[in-house]
Write a protein that holds these residues in place. Structure first.
Motif, PDB file in Angstrom:
ATOM      1  N   ASP A 168       0.832  -1.211   0.000  1.00  0.00           N
ATOM      2  CA  ASP A 168       0.000   0.000   0.000  1.00  0.00           C
ATOM      3  C   ASP A 168       0.864   1.257   0.000  1.00  0.00           C
ATOM      4  OD1 ASP A 168      -2.197  -1.608   0.050  1.00  0.00           O
ATOM      5  OD2 ASP A 168      -2.641  -1.313   2.185  1.00  0.00           O
ATOM      6  N   GLU A 169       1.962   1.230   0.760  1.00  0.00           N
ATOM      7  CA  GLU A 169       2.853   2.392   0.791  1.00  0.00           C
ATOM      8  C   GLU A 169       3.488   2.630  -0.570  1.00  0.00           C
ATOM      9  OE1 GLU A 169       5.039   5.634   2.347  1.00  0.00           O
ATOM     10  OE2 GLU A 169       3.192   4.589   2.919  1.00  0.00           O
ATOM     11  N   VAL A 170       3.859   1.563  -1.245  1.00  0.00           N
ATOM     12  CA  VAL A 170       4.429   1.702  -2.595  1.00  0.00           C
ATOM     13  C   VAL A 170       3.424   2.354  -3.529  1.00  0.00           C
ATOM     14  CG1 VAL A 170       5.162   0.406  -4.632  1.00  0.00           C
ATOM     15  CG2 VAL A 170       6.089  -0.178  -2.395  1.00  0.00           C
ATOM     16  N   LEU A 171       2.185   1.900  -3.489  1.00  0.00           N
ATOM     17  CA  LEU A 171       1.156   2.464  -4.367  1.00  0.00           C
ATOM     18  C   LEU A 171       0.931   3.938  -4.080  1.00  0.00           C
ATOM     19  CD1 LEU A 171      -1.440  -0.450  -4.390  1.00  0.00           C
ATOM     20  CD2 LEU A 171       0.148   0.186  -6.203  1.00  0.00           C
ATOM     21  N   ARG A 172       0.881   4.306  -2.789  1.00  0.00           N
ATOM     22  CA  ARG A 172       0.673   5.710  -2.448  1.00  0.00           C
ATOM     23  C   ARG A 172       1.838   6.582  -2.909  1.00  0.00           C
ATOM     24  NH1 ARG A 172      -1.992   3.564   2.390  1.00  0.00           N
ATOM     25  NH2 ARG A 172       0.053   3.271   3.350  1.00  0.00           N
ATOM     26  N   VAL A 173       3.066   6.108  -2.680  1.00  0.00           N
ATOM     27  CA  VAL A 173       4.237   6.906  -3.048  1.00  0.00           C
ATOM     28  C   VAL A 173       4.340   7.041  -4.565  1.00  0.00           C
ATOM     29  CG1 VAL A 173       6.758   6.961  -3.039  1.00  0.00           C
ATOM     30  CG2 VAL A 173       5.508   6.350  -0.946  1.00  0.00           C
ATOM     31  N   VAL A 174       4.179   5.946  -5.278  1.00  0.00           N
ATOM     32  CA  VAL A 174       4.284   5.997  -6.738  1.00  0.00           C
ATOM     33  C   VAL A 174       3.174   6.861  -7.325  1.00  0.00           C
ATOM     34  CG1 VAL A 174       4.158   4.622  -8.841  1.00  0.00           C
ATOM     35  CG2 VAL A 174       5.491   3.798  -6.901  1.00  0.00           C
ATOM     36  N   ALA A 175       1.965   6.765  -6.771  1.00  0.00           N
ATOM     37  CA  ALA A 175       0.862   7.596  -7.258  1.00  0.00           C
ATOM     38  C   ALA A 175       1.189   9.077  -7.083  1.00  0.00           C
ATOM     39  CB  ALA A 175      -0.425   7.247  -6.512  1.00  0.00           C
ATOM     40  N   ALA A 176       1.746   9.444  -5.926  1.00  0.00           N
ATOM     41  CA  ALA A 176       2.113  10.844  -5.699  1.00  0.00           C
ATOM     42  C   ALA A 176       3.219  11.287  -6.650  1.00  0.00           C
ATOM     43  CB  ALA A 176       2.559  11.023  -4.253  1.00  0.00           C
ATOM     44  N   ARG A 177       4.174  10.407  -6.935  1.00  0.00           N
ATOM     45  CA  ARG A 177       5.251  10.760  -7.860  1.00  0.00           C
ATOM     46  C   ARG A 177       4.722  10.937  -9.279  1.00  0.00           C
ATOM     47  NH1 ARG A 177       9.978   6.475  -5.871  1.00  0.00           N
ATOM     48  NH2 ARG A 177      10.421   7.487  -3.842  1.00  0.00           N
ATOM     49  N   MET A 178       3.751  10.131  -9.664  1.00  0.00           N
ATOM     50  CA  MET A 178       3.159  10.291 -10.996  1.00  0.00           C
ATOM     51  C   MET A 178       2.453  11.631 -11.131  1.00  0.00           C
ATOM     52  SD  MET A 178       1.500   6.565 -11.831  1.00  0.00           S
ATOM     53  CE  MET A 178       2.462   5.052 -11.797  1.00  0.00           C
ATOM     54  N   VAL A 179       1.721  12.015 -10.079  1.00  0.00           N
ATOM     55  CA  VAL A 179       1.018  13.299 -10.112  1.00  0.00           C
ATOM     56  C   VAL A 179       2.016  14.440 -10.258  1.00  0.00           C
ATOM     57  CG1 VAL A 179      -0.426  14.863  -8.757  1.00  0.00           C
ATOM     58  CG2 VAL A 179      -0.955  12.421  -8.802  1.00  0.00           C
ATOM     59  N   GLU A 180       3.158  14.344  -9.592  1.00  0.00           N
ATOM     60  CA  GLU A 180       4.180  15.382  -9.699  1.00  0.00           C
ATOM     61  C   GLU A 180       4.823  15.416 -11.078  1.00  0.00           C
ATOM     62  OE1 GLU A 180       6.949  14.652  -6.622  1.00  0.00           O
ATOM     63  OE2 GLU A 180       5.594  15.230  -4.974  1.00  0.00           O
ATOM     64  N   ALA A 181       4.775  14.311 -11.788  1.00  0.00           N
ATOM     65  CA  ALA A 181       5.455  14.231 -13.087  1.00  0.00           C
ATOM     66  C   ALA A 181       4.611  14.788 -14.234  1.00  0.00           C
ATOM     67  CB  ALA A 181       5.826  12.774 -13.392  1.00  0.00           C
ATOM     68  N   VAL A 182       3.335  15.085 -13.989  1.00  0.00           N
ATOM     69  CA  VAL A 182       2.469  15.571 -15.063  1.00  0.00           C
ATOM     70  C   VAL A 182       1.975  16.971 -14.740  1.00  0.00           C
ATOM     71  CG1 VAL A 182       1.767  13.212 -15.618  1.00  0.00           C
ATOM     72  CG2 VAL A 182       0.385  14.561 -14.033  1.00  0.00           C
ATOM     73  N   ARG A 183       1.300  17.587 -15.705  1.00  0.00           N
ATOM     74  CA  ARG A 183       0.737  18.915 -15.511  1.00  0.00           C
ATOM     75  C   ARG A 183      -0.553  18.829 -14.686  1.00  0.00           C
ATOM     76  NH1 ARG A 183      -0.135  20.182 -21.673  1.00  0.00           N
ATOM     77  NH2 ARG A 183      -1.094  18.126 -21.346  1.00  0.00           N
ATOM     78  N   SER A 184      -0.996  19.970 -14.205  1.00  0.00           N
ATOM     79  CA  SER A 184      -2.228  19.986 -13.417  1.00  0.00           C
ATOM     80  C   SER A 184      -3.449  19.681 -14.265  1.00  0.00           C
ATOM     81  CB  SER A 184      -2.398  21.356 -12.744  1.00  0.00           C
ATOM     82  OG  SER A 184      -2.457  22.390 -13.720  1.00  0.00           O
ATOM     83  N   VAL A 185      -3.377  19.921 -15.582  1.00  0.00           N
ATOM     84  CA  VAL A 185      -4.514  19.651 -16.461  1.00  0.00           C
ATOM     85  C   VAL A 185      -4.583  18.182 -16.867  1.00  0.00           C
ATOM     86  CG1 VAL A 185      -4.569  22.001 -17.332  1.00  0.00           C
ATOM     87  CG2 VAL A 185      -3.163  20.279 -18.499  1.00  0.00           C
ATOM     88  N   ASP A 186      -3.545  17.425 -16.570  1.00  0.00           N
ATOM     89  CA  ASP A 186      -3.527  15.999 -16.923  1.00  0.00           C
ATOM     90  C   ASP A 186      -4.148  15.174 -15.802  1.00  0.00           C
ATOM     91  OD1 ASP A 186      -2.198  16.673 -19.289  1.00  0.00           O
ATOM     92  OD2 ASP A 186      -0.247  16.581 -18.277  1.00  0.00           O
ATOM     93  N   THR A 187      -4.414  13.914 -16.079  1.00  0.00           N
ATOM     94  CA  THR A 187      -5.086  13.036 -15.131  1.00  0.00           C
ATOM     95  C   THR A 187      -4.260  11.786 -14.890  1.00  0.00           C
ATOM     96  OG1 THR A 187      -7.298  13.784 -15.777  1.00  0.00           O
ATOM     97  CG2 THR A 187      -7.154  11.654 -14.679  1.00  0.00           C
TER      98      THR A 187
END
Length: 381
Positions: free
Chosen positions: A262-281
């Motif tokens: 679960d920690e891996v999923l949360r951390v990777v999800a947060a890193r993905m959000v940081e890697a894209v623009r705010s208009v992306d999903t």
């Protein structure tokens, strides 16, 4: 992965039960004050009028019984706990109406007693109380109108301080209890409405978002993908879909446990959000599968640059209980409308490109029909 349980709040039935109990308690106390005032004013009125009536004796007996019941009210249950205040008010109103007619507060007391009945009891008891009240009112009207029951008050009753004291005390107590209950009812209804609104928003959020990572779910991601495709048509640009599967996630789940997973999923999800623009999903499909929707991209190069960032972000070590966890990411990329003209087919093509990365050694990305992995070039899939 263990889902986080939803916080529960009291249901409307329990809130209404609590409100009813508060009203019962308030009616006991205010009826006690009403009974004590009546027990003090009845002898005073009898002394001033020079007569003691049978109805006064009956009222005193009921008051004595009520005082005994008041001391034991915590031990009473059901009908026996709810009915004494109503019975006292009914009796007081009936004797007042028959004894003083419209000059006293008997009619107001009966109306208040019916209010108690409507709050505390069911439809059948409400009808019984209503019929009883109408019967007493009609009887008093007939007795006084026909002269069979002359008014038992002096001509200066309206200027009597004793009469006004009785009217003011009974009216004040009854008005206070009604206003108190209405205020409590309004507060409870507003509180319930707010809780239901929060719960509805939470249910809607959970229906469209992943509970563990907070990312949009597949349902919401499909809508975002359709919107991105429509935007690409209007702006004559492209939309990119990245299908991501984590490499080595099952190994971490099996060796370090579900909490580590679960920690891996949360951390990777947060890193993905940081890697894209705010208009992306960034959305989680389930398990260790994610998608990224890029809106208004000019060409495939933009999508591959984002894929490179995500591969690097996923490969970065993740601290966990004094050690580090290491995973990778396999990413398939499909462009709209270059690779497909429908959002559903675009998802399938990105998924297919992701599996080409899996077959080619994992931890890389592949554009549909142009697979690439870090460090070397592969043949088209």
């Amino acid at each position: 992965m263990q889902p986080t349980p939803l916080a529960t709040s009291p249901m409307p039935d329990s809130e209404m039960l609590r409100l009813r109990q508060e009203f019962v308690d308030a009616s006991w106390w205010l009826t006690l004050v009403y009974a004590l005032i009546s027990s003090a004013l009845l002898p005073a009125r009898a002394w001033l009028l020079g007569s003691w009536r049978l109805s006064d004796s009956i009222i005193f007996l009921f008051i004595a019984g009520y005082l005994l019941a008041f001391g034991q009210r915590r031990r009473l249950g059901g009908w026996w706990r709810d009915s004494p205040p109503v019975l006292v008010m009914m009796l007081g109103g009936s004797t007042g109406l028959l004894g003083n007619g419209l000059l006293g507060s008997g009619l107001m007391t009966l109306i208040f007693a019916n209010t108690l009945v409507a709050v505390l009891f069911g439809r059948r008891v409400v009808w019984i109380a209503f019929l009883y009240t109408m019967g007493v009112v009609l009887l008093a009207a007939w007795l006084y109108a026909s002269g069979r029951l002359p008014p038992r008050v002096s001509s200066d009753y309206s200027s009597s301080p004793l009469a006004w004291l009785m009217a003011i005390s009974s009216g004040t107590l009854m008005s206070f209890l009604v206003l108190h209950f209405v205020s409590l009812y309004r507060q409870r209804v507003e509180a319930l409405h707010e809780r239901l609104r929060v719960q509805s928003e939470e249910i809607a959020r959970l229906a469209h978002h992943d509970e563990l990572t907070g990312l949009p779910s597949l349902r919401l991601a499909r809508d975002r993908l359709r919107m991105a495709c429509h935007q690409a048509e209007r702006q004559r640009s492209k939309a990119a879909l990245l299908f991501i599967d984590l490499d080595g996630f099952k190994r971490i789940n099996d060796s370090a446990g579900h909490e580590a997973g679960d920690e891996v999923l949360r951390v990777v999800a947060a890193r993905m959000v940081e890697a894209v623009r705010s208009v992306d999903t960034v959305a989680r499909l389930g398990g260790d599968e994610f998608i990224v929707i890029l809106s208004g991209v000019p060409d495939a190069r933009t999508a591959t640059e984002v894929a490179q960032k995500i591969v690097a972000a996923a490969a970065a070590p993740i601290p966990w209980q004094g050690c580090t966890l290491q995973i990778g990411a396999s990413i398939g990329i499909a462009l709209y409308p270059e690779h497909s003209d429908t959002p559903e087919d675009l998802l399938r093509r990105a998924d297919s490109a992701m599996y080409s990365v899996k077959r080619g050694g994992k931890n890389g990305y592949a554009l549909h029909e142009e697979p690439r992995t870090p460090g070397h070039t592969c043949q088209p899939c």
